[in-house]
Write an enzyme that holds these catalytic residues in place. Structure first.
Site, PDB file in Angstrom:
ATOM      1  N   LYS A  89     -42.005  -1.469   8.148  1.00 34.05           N
ATOM      2  CA  LYS A  89     -43.128  -2.306   8.561  1.00 34.05           C
ATOM      3  C   LYS A  89     -43.246  -3.590   7.751  1.00 34.05           C
ATOM      4  O   LYS A  89     -44.324  -3.996   7.331  1.00 34.05           O
ATOM      5  CB  LYS A  89     -44.441  -1.526   8.502  1.00 34.05           C
ATOM      6  CG  LYS A  89     -44.467  -0.276   9.364  1.00 34.05           C
ATOM      7  CD  LYS A  89     -44.056  -0.548  10.811  1.00 34.05           C
ATOM      8  CE  LYS A  89     -45.039  -1.439  11.541  1.00 34.05           C
ATOM      9  NZ  LYS A  89     -44.597  -1.749  12.936  1.00 34.05           N
ATOM     10  N   THR A  90     -42.135  -4.255   7.555  1.00 30.89           N
ATOM     11  CA  THR A  90     -42.134  -5.551   6.872  1.00 30.89           C
ATOM     12  C   THR A  90     -41.480  -6.643   7.729  1.00 30.89           C
ATOM     13  O   THR A  90     -41.146  -7.713   7.212  1.00 30.89           O
ATOM     14  CB  THR A  90     -41.396  -5.464   5.525  1.00 30.89           C
ATOM     15  OG1 THR A  90     -40.053  -5.017   5.752  1.00 30.89           O
ATOM     16  CG2 THR A  90     -42.105  -4.518   4.562  1.00 30.89           C
ATOM     17  N   SER A  92     -38.659  -5.941   9.404  1.00 33.61           N
ATOM     18  CA  SER A  92     -37.226  -5.702   9.216  1.00 33.61           C
ATOM     19  C   SER A  92     -36.464  -5.647  10.531  1.00 33.61           C
ATOM     20  O   SER A  92     -35.308  -6.080  10.593  1.00 33.61           O
ATOM     21  CB  SER A  92     -37.010  -4.404   8.435  1.00 33.61           C
ATOM     22  OG  SER A  92     -37.575  -3.294   9.108  1.00 33.61           O
ATOM     23  N   THR A  93     -37.076  -5.124  11.585  1.00 29.48           N
ATOM     24  CA  THR A  93     -36.385  -5.061  12.879  1.00 29.48           C
ATOM     25  C   THR A  93     -36.113  -6.463  13.412  1.00 29.48           C
ATOM     26  O   THR A  93     -35.046  -6.736  13.972  1.00 29.48           O
ATOM     27  CB  THR A  93     -37.207  -4.258  13.893  1.00 29.48           C
ATOM     28  OG1 THR A  93     -37.393  -2.927  13.403  1.00 29.48           O
ATOM     29  CG2 THR A  93     -36.512  -4.194  15.242  1.00 29.48           C
ATOM     30  N   HIS A 146     -27.787  -2.049   6.910  1.00 24.95           N
ATOM     31  CA  HIS A 146     -29.245  -2.067   6.814  1.00 24.95           C
ATOM     32  C   HIS A 146     -29.795  -0.678   7.116  1.00 24.95           C
ATOM     33  O   HIS A 146     -29.236   0.079   7.909  1.00 24.95           O
ATOM     34  CB  HIS A 146     -29.848  -3.111   7.767  1.00 24.95           C
ATOM     35  CG  HIS A 146     -29.667  -2.788   9.226  1.00 24.95           C
ATOM     36  ND1 HIS A 146     -30.668  -2.213   9.989  1.00 24.95           N
ATOM     37  CD2 HIS A 146     -28.611  -2.945  10.056  1.00 24.95           C
ATOM     38  CE1 HIS A 146     -30.235  -2.047  11.230  1.00 24.95           C
ATOM     39  NE2 HIS A 146     -28.989  -2.486  11.295  1.00 24.95           N
ATOM     40  N   HIS A 148     -33.487   2.122   5.915  1.00 24.79           N
ATOM     41  CA  HIS A 148     -34.633   2.389   5.046  1.00 24.79           C
ATOM     42  C   HIS A 148     -34.176   3.236   3.860  1.00 24.79           C
ATOM     43  O   HIS A 148     -34.396   4.449   3.801  1.00 24.79           O
ATOM     44  CB  HIS A 148     -35.723   3.105   5.825  1.00 24.79           C
ATOM     45  CG  HIS A 148     -36.291   2.293   6.959  1.00 24.79           C
ATOM     46  ND1 HIS A 148     -36.688   0.985   6.803  1.00 24.79           N
ATOM     47  CD2 HIS A 148     -36.529   2.613   8.259  1.00 24.79           C
ATOM     48  CE1 HIS A 148     -37.148   0.524   7.957  1.00 24.79           C
ATOM     49  NE2 HIS A 148     -37.059   1.490   8.850  1.00 24.79           N
ATOM     50  N   ARG A 170     -44.016  -7.219   2.065  1.00 30.63           N
ATOM     51  CA  ARG A 170     -45.212  -7.652   2.783  1.00 30.63           C
ATOM     52  C   ARG A 170     -46.450  -7.327   1.954  1.00 30.63           C
ATOM     53  O   ARG A 170     -46.415  -6.431   1.105  1.00 30.63           O
ATOM     54  CB  ARG A 170     -45.257  -6.916   4.130  1.00 30.63           C
ATOM     55  CG  ARG A 170     -46.398  -7.277   5.056  1.00 30.63           C
ATOM     56  CD  ARG A 170     -46.253  -6.480   6.334  1.00 30.63           C
ATOM     57  NE  ARG A 170     -47.282  -6.808   7.328  1.00 30.63           N
ATOM     58  CZ  ARG A 170     -47.352  -6.279   8.539  1.00 30.63           C
ATOM     59  NH1 ARG A 170     -46.436  -5.378   8.910  1.00 30.63           N
ATOM     60  NH2 ARG A 170     -48.317  -6.619   9.369  1.00 30.63           N
ATOM     61  N   SER A 291     -36.193 -13.188  16.971  1.00 30.69           N
ATOM     62  CA  SER A 291     -36.802 -13.045  15.653  1.00 30.69           C
ATOM     63  C   SER A 291     -38.307 -12.813  15.664  1.00 30.69           C
ATOM     64  O   SER A 291     -38.896 -12.649  14.604  1.00 30.69           O
ATOM     65  CB  SER A 291     -36.517 -14.312  14.836  1.00 30.69           C
ATOM     66  OG  SER A 291     -37.050 -15.446  15.504  1.00 30.69           O
ATOM     67  N   THR A 296     -47.758  -4.403  16.649  1.00 34.69           N
ATOM     68  CA  THR A 296     -48.293  -3.050  16.756  1.00 34.69           C
ATOM     69  C   THR A 296     -49.481  -3.057  17.706  1.00 34.69           C
ATOM     70  O   THR A 296     -50.368  -3.915  17.608  1.00 34.69           O
ATOM     71  CB  THR A 296     -48.728  -2.537  15.365  1.00 34.69           C
ATOM     72  OG1 THR A 296     -47.590  -2.512  14.512  1.00 34.69           O
ATOM     73  CG2 THR A 296     -49.309  -1.130  15.464  1.00 34.69           C
ATOM     74  N   LYS A 299     -54.010  -2.546  16.802  1.00 33.54           N
ATOM     75  CA  LYS A 299     -54.225  -2.622  15.354  1.00 33.54           C
ATOM     76  C   LYS A 299     -55.544  -3.330  15.083  1.00 33.54           C
ATOM     77  O   LYS A 299     -55.794  -4.424  15.582  1.00 33.54           O
ATOM     78  CB  LYS A 299     -53.068  -3.356  14.680  1.00 33.54           C
ATOM     79  CG  LYS A 299     -53.186  -3.406  13.162  1.00 33.54           C
ATOM     80  CD  LYS A 299     -51.931  -3.982  12.530  1.00 33.54           C
ATOM     81  CE  LYS A 299     -51.735  -5.433  12.877  1.00 33.54           C
ATOM     82  NZ  LYS A 299     -50.585  -6.027  12.158  1.00 33.54           N
TER      83      LYS A 299
END
Length: 360
Positions: A89-90, A92-93, A146, A148, A170, A291, A296, A299
């Site tokens: 959750k930074t 990264s995807t 890459h 986790h 983050r 990019s 989410t 939220k």
């Protein structure tokens, strides 16, 4: 005297002597010429080598829009390995998507490391297997891995050439809130995938009020252990040694650590520094198709009361200290890498030269 000797010699001997002397003179002149030519060639070679060294150093610092970047430049760094041990959750995807889009064009491999049961650390035997695999897998070099996975110190396993580590972090509370709702509602990346907490409509504020496990401040302890590594102390929430080790690794063992809130600048620094992998990344990022950050669903920003309660936690204070430390380092790198020209950020280029190179 020599003239008198020659005058008294038979004509045949004079002719022979003249021929020998002529041959010797021609050989001598030829030898002098060869020595001069070789000396000139040596000087040219030294100048060419010096220029080649400077050009190679300049390769990694060219402006992002430089037309001098040729396809042949992509041959450099063919054994390079980059590890992006992405924190959940930074963003990264989104960043990994840029690498996947560029890998064919720039000629490298991208491999996703999937760890069983979403564990972020490996057993010692798996650490050795992983280090050995990627260090000797020649057919997959150059490569970016890459996943986790917590930071892994390759030198412990006798590897001489360590990979290049990069990462993103983050704001710690924003990351936890995003993860909280992600587990319940998912995001727009795979909207139809049922998440682990699907159906649970409890808000983050309500969770904090009830002191529920999903919003426990100890869950903030994620970015520090990811940078700290595989030591037992790294995964103890609130461990001061882990915080200091994470800071040390960020400065000493990572090429650059960006922040999610400035993802575009992180991409620009990587293209300026590692064009072998990230040539074209800025243009791709600016298009926004690959990019854009995952959104989410549902939220809800936490209330001031909730934020104040979380800020009382020692774990939050340490994670926030690490985050602010990373921000300071990133801004320092960005300031040294880019300047402002006509109101826009531009890469400064090479800011050093070699002088007094000896021997000539």
């Amino acid at each position: 005297m020599l003239f008198r000797m020659v005058r008294g010699m038979p004509s045949r001997q004079v002719a022979t002597l003249a021929a020998v002397f002529g041959c010797f003179l021609l050989f001598y002149l030829h030898l002098i010429g060869e020595i001069t030519r070789l000396d000139t060639a040596r000087l040219k070679l030294e100048r060419a080598v010096a220029k080649l060294q400077l050009d190679n150093l300049d390769f990694a610092r060219r402006p992002l829009s430089s037309s001098r970047f040729q396809d042949t430049d992509l041959d450099a760094g063919d054994d390079m390995i980059i590890i992006y041990n992405r924190v959940p959750k930074t963003g990264s995807t989104s960043f990994a998507g840029i690498a996947y889009e560029l890998c064919s064009k720039n000629g490298y491999h991208v491999l996703h490391l999937n760890v069983t049961k979403n564990s972020h650390i490996l057993s010692l035997s798996d650490q050795f297997r992983f280090v050995n695999n990627i260090s000797t897998w020649e057919s997959k070099k150059p490569a970016m891995y890459h996943g986790h996975l917590a930071y892994l110190e390759f030198s412990r396993f006798g590897v001489q050439k360590k990979p290049i580590f990069i990462n993103l972090i983050r704001d710690p509370l924003d990351r936890l809130v995003s993860y909280y709702y992600f587990l319940r509602h998912g995001d727009d990346f795979r909207p139809h995938l049922k998440r682990r907490k699907a159906g649970n409509r409890e808000t983050f504020d309500e969770c904090v009020m009830k002191q529920g496990p999903d919003c426990d401040p100890n869950n903030l302890w994620m970015q520090i252990p990811f940078f700290c590594g595989h030591s037992a102390q790294c995964w103890e929430p609130g461990n001061r040694w882990a915080l200091e080790q994470a800071k040390y690794n960020l400065v000493q063992n990572y090429l650059v650590v960006g922040i999610t809130e400035e993802l575009g600048d992180f991409v620009a620094i990587l293209e300026a520094t590692l064009p072998r992998f990230f040539r074209g990344a800025v243009d791709l990022y600016n298009k926004g198709e690959i990019s854009r950050l995952r959104k989410t669903f549902n939220k809800i920003s936490p209330s001031e009361e909730t934020v104040s309660a979380i800020h009382e936690s020692e774990v939050w204070k340490m994670e926030n200290e690490f985050y602010e430390f990373a921000v300071e380092q990133f801004h320092f790198i960005k300031k040294r890498t880019f300047g402002i020209r006509d109101g826009e950020f531009v890469e400064k280029g090479k800011q050093f030269n070699y002088e007094k190179i000896r021997p000539r």
